[in-house]
Design a protein around this motif. Structure first.
Motif, PDB file in Angstrom:
ATOM      1  N   VAL A   1       0.761  -1.341   0.204  1.00  0.00           N
ATOM      2  CA  VAL A   1      -0.009  -0.017   0.075  1.00  0.00           C
ATOM      3  C   VAL A   1       0.915   1.382   0.042  1.00  0.00           C
ATOM      4  N   LYS A   2       0.436   2.494  -0.281  1.00  0.00           N
ATOM      5  CA  LYS A   2       0.752   3.570  -0.485  1.00  0.00           C
ATOM      6  C   LYS A   2      -0.128   4.726   0.366  1.00  0.00           C
ATOM      7  N   VAL A   3       0.393   5.482   1.186  1.00  0.00           N
ATOM      8  CA  VAL A   3      -0.525   6.322   2.065  1.00  0.00           C
ATOM      9  C   VAL A   3      -0.869   7.485   1.146  1.00  0.00           C
TER      10      VAL A   3
ATOM     11  N   THR B   1      -6.305   6.973   5.015  1.00  0.00           N
ATOM     12  CA  THR B   1      -6.625   6.260   3.603  1.00  0.00           C
ATOM     13  C   THR B   1      -5.317   5.994   2.830  1.00  0.00           C
ATOM     14  N   VAL B   2      -5.379   4.877   2.260  1.00  0.00           N
ATOM     15  CA  VAL B   2      -4.239   4.340   1.620  1.00  0.00           C
ATOM     16  C   VAL B   2      -4.473   3.770   0.198  1.00  0.00           C
ATOM     17  N   ILE B   3      -3.602   3.665  -0.817  1.00  0.00           N
ATOM     18  CA  ILE B   3      -3.986   3.039  -2.206  1.00  0.00           C
ATOM     19  C   ILE B   3      -3.387   1.619  -2.013  1.00  0.00           C
ATOM     20  N   ALA B   4      -4.284   0.599  -1.941  1.00  0.00           N
ATOM     21  CA  ALA B   4      -3.792  -0.865  -1.878  1.00  0.00           C
ATOM     22  C   ALA B   4      -3.419  -1.187  -3.396  1.00  0.00           C
TER      23      ALA B   4
ATOM     24  N   VAL C   1      -2.117  -1.459  -9.728  1.00  0.00           N
ATOM     25  CA  VAL C   1      -2.849  -2.325 -10.423  1.00  0.00           C
ATOM     26  C   VAL C   1      -4.395  -1.932 -10.107  1.00  0.00           C
ATOM     27  N   GLY C   2      -5.225  -2.043 -11.121  1.00  0.00           N
ATOM     28  CA  GLY C   2      -6.790  -2.032 -11.024  1.00  0.00           C
ATOM     29  C   GLY C   2      -6.869  -0.264 -10.783  1.00  0.00           C
ATOM     30  N   MET C   3      -8.257  -0.150 -10.884  1.00  0.00           N
ATOM     31  CA  MET C   3      -8.659   1.440 -10.963  1.00  0.00           C
ATOM     32  C   MET C   3      -7.934   1.984 -11.835  1.00  0.00           C
ATOM     33  N   VAL C   4      -7.656   1.514 -13.153  1.00  0.00           N
ATOM     34  CA  VAL C   4      -6.829   2.354 -14.306  1.00  0.00           C
ATOM     35  C   VAL C   4      -5.539   2.662 -13.584  1.00  0.00           C
ATOM     36  N   ASP C   5      -4.871   1.844 -13.088  1.00  0.00           N
ATOM     37  CA  ASP C   5      -3.441   1.699 -12.424  1.00  0.00           C
ATOM     38  C   ASP C   5      -3.327   2.327 -11.298  1.00  0.00           C
ATOM     39  N   GLY C   6      -4.377   2.859 -10.645  1.00  0.00           N
ATOM     40  CA  GLY C   6      -4.367   3.783  -9.446  1.00  0.00           C
ATOM     41  C   GLY C   6      -4.609   2.777  -8.034  1.00  0.00           C
ATOM     42  N   GLY C   7      -4.786   1.542  -8.335  1.00  0.00           N
ATOM     43  CA  GLY C   7      -5.131   0.782  -7.186  1.00  0.00           C
ATOM     44  C   GLY C   7      -6.441   0.756  -6.618  1.00  0.00           C
ATOM     45  N   ILE C   8      -6.719   0.426  -5.217  1.00  0.00           N
ATOM     46  CA  ILE C   8      -8.027   0.245  -4.413  1.00  0.00           C
ATOM     47  C   ILE C   8      -7.792   1.206  -3.260  1.00  0.00           C
ATOM     48  N   LEU C   9      -8.653   2.082  -2.781  1.00  0.00           N
ATOM     49  CA  LEU C   9      -8.656   3.006  -1.849  1.00  0.00           C
ATOM     50  C   LEU C   9      -9.241   2.169  -0.725  1.00  0.00           C
TER      51      LEU C   9
ATOM     52  N   VAL D   1       3.690   5.827  13.492  1.00  0.00           N
ATOM     53  CA  VAL D   1       3.669   7.251  13.258  1.00  0.00           C
ATOM     54  C   VAL D   1       4.726   7.541  11.972  1.00  0.00           C
ATOM     55  N   SER D   2       5.741   6.860  11.964  1.00  0.00           N
ATOM     56  CA  SER D   2       6.677   6.698  10.985  1.00  0.00           C
ATOM     57  C   SER D   2       6.347   6.487   9.575  1.00  0.00           C
ATOM     58  N   LEU D   3       5.036   5.854   9.463  1.00  0.00           N
ATOM     59  CA  LEU D   3       4.566   5.439   8.125  1.00  0.00           C
ATOM     60  C   LEU D   3       3.245   6.013   7.825  1.00  0.00           C
ATOM     61  N   ARG D   4       2.690   7.307   8.525  1.00  0.00           N
ATOM     62  CA  ARG D   4       1.625   7.891   8.644  1.00  0.00           C
ATOM     63  C   ARG D   4       1.681   9.020   7.340  1.00  0.00           C
ATOM     64  N   MET D   5       2.936   9.510   6.908  1.00  0.00           N
ATOM     65  CA  MET D   5       2.824  10.797   5.988  1.00  0.00           C
ATOM     66  C   MET D   5       2.360  10.185   4.677  1.00  0.00           C
ATOM     67  N   PRO D   6       1.810  11.075   3.824  1.00  0.00           N
ATOM     68  CA  PRO D   6       1.612  10.646   2.544  1.00  0.00           C
ATOM     69  C   PRO D   6       2.775  10.128   1.675  1.00  0.00           C
ATOM     70  N   ASN D   7       2.586   9.387   0.634  1.00  0.00           N
ATOM     71  CA  ASN D   7       3.557   8.411  -0.210  1.00  0.00           C
ATOM     72  C   ASN D   7       4.372   7.548   0.789  1.00  0.00           C
ATOM     73  N   SER D   8       4.094   7.288   1.956  1.00  0.00           N
ATOM     74  CA  SER D   8       4.821   6.294   2.871  1.00  0.00           C
ATOM     75  C   SER D   8       4.423   4.857   2.117  1.00  0.00           C
ATOM     76  N   GLU D   9       5.045   4.006   1.954  1.00  0.00           N
ATOM     77  CA  GLU D   9       4.783   2.716   1.512  1.00  0.00           C
ATOM     78  C   GLU D   9       5.127   1.556   2.806  1.00  0.00           C
ATOM     79  N   PHE D  10       4.123   0.796   2.658  1.00  0.00           N
ATOM     80  CA  PHE D  10       4.168  -0.529   3.724  1.00  0.00           C
ATOM     81  C   PHE D  10       3.471  -1.648   3.303  1.00  0.00           C
ATOM     82  N   ILE D  11       3.610  -2.752   3.968  1.00  0.00           N
ATOM     83  CA  ILE D  11       2.658  -3.844   3.664  1.00  0.00           C
ATOM     84  C   ILE D  11       1.489  -4.075   4.540  1.00  0.00           C
ATOM     85  N   VAL D  12       0.569  -4.517   4.153  1.00  0.00           N
ATOM     86  CA  VAL D  12      -0.676  -4.816   5.298  1.00  0.00           C
ATOM     87  C   VAL D  12      -0.932  -6.123   5.007  1.00  0.00           C
TER      88      VAL D  12
END
Length: 71
Positions: free
Chosen positions: A7-9, A19-22, A26-34, A44-55
């Motif tokens: 995901v990307k924040v 709100t993240v983009i899963a 991929v999908g949603m015209v290459d934009g992902g799923i909200l 806290v270190s992963l809450r900024m926009p554009n942070s990426e992590f695995i759910v």
């Protein structure tokens, strides 16, 4: 069984939720799923926009299990 979903924040659009983009790119015209994830689940270190992590998500229930920083 569990799924590891990248995901990307996007930002904090609702109180108490991030709100993240899963599956960005991929999908949603290459934009992902909200998705909205409870703020307290995300370090806290992963809450900024554009942070990426695995759910980690339970495939049967759809519940979020944990957040793993992307390496």
């Amino acid at each position: 069984m569990f799924d590891n979903i990248p995901v990307k924040v996007l930002g904090c659009l609702k109180p108490g939720e991030i709100t993240v983009i899963a599956l960005p790119g991929v999908g949603m015209v290459d934009g992902g799923i909200l998705w909205e994830i409870p703020t307290e689940m995300i370090p806290v270190s992963l809450r900024m926009p554009n942070s990426e992590f695995i759910v980690v998500c339970d495939r049967q229930s759809g519940n979020f299990i944990e957040i793993i920083p992307k390496s």
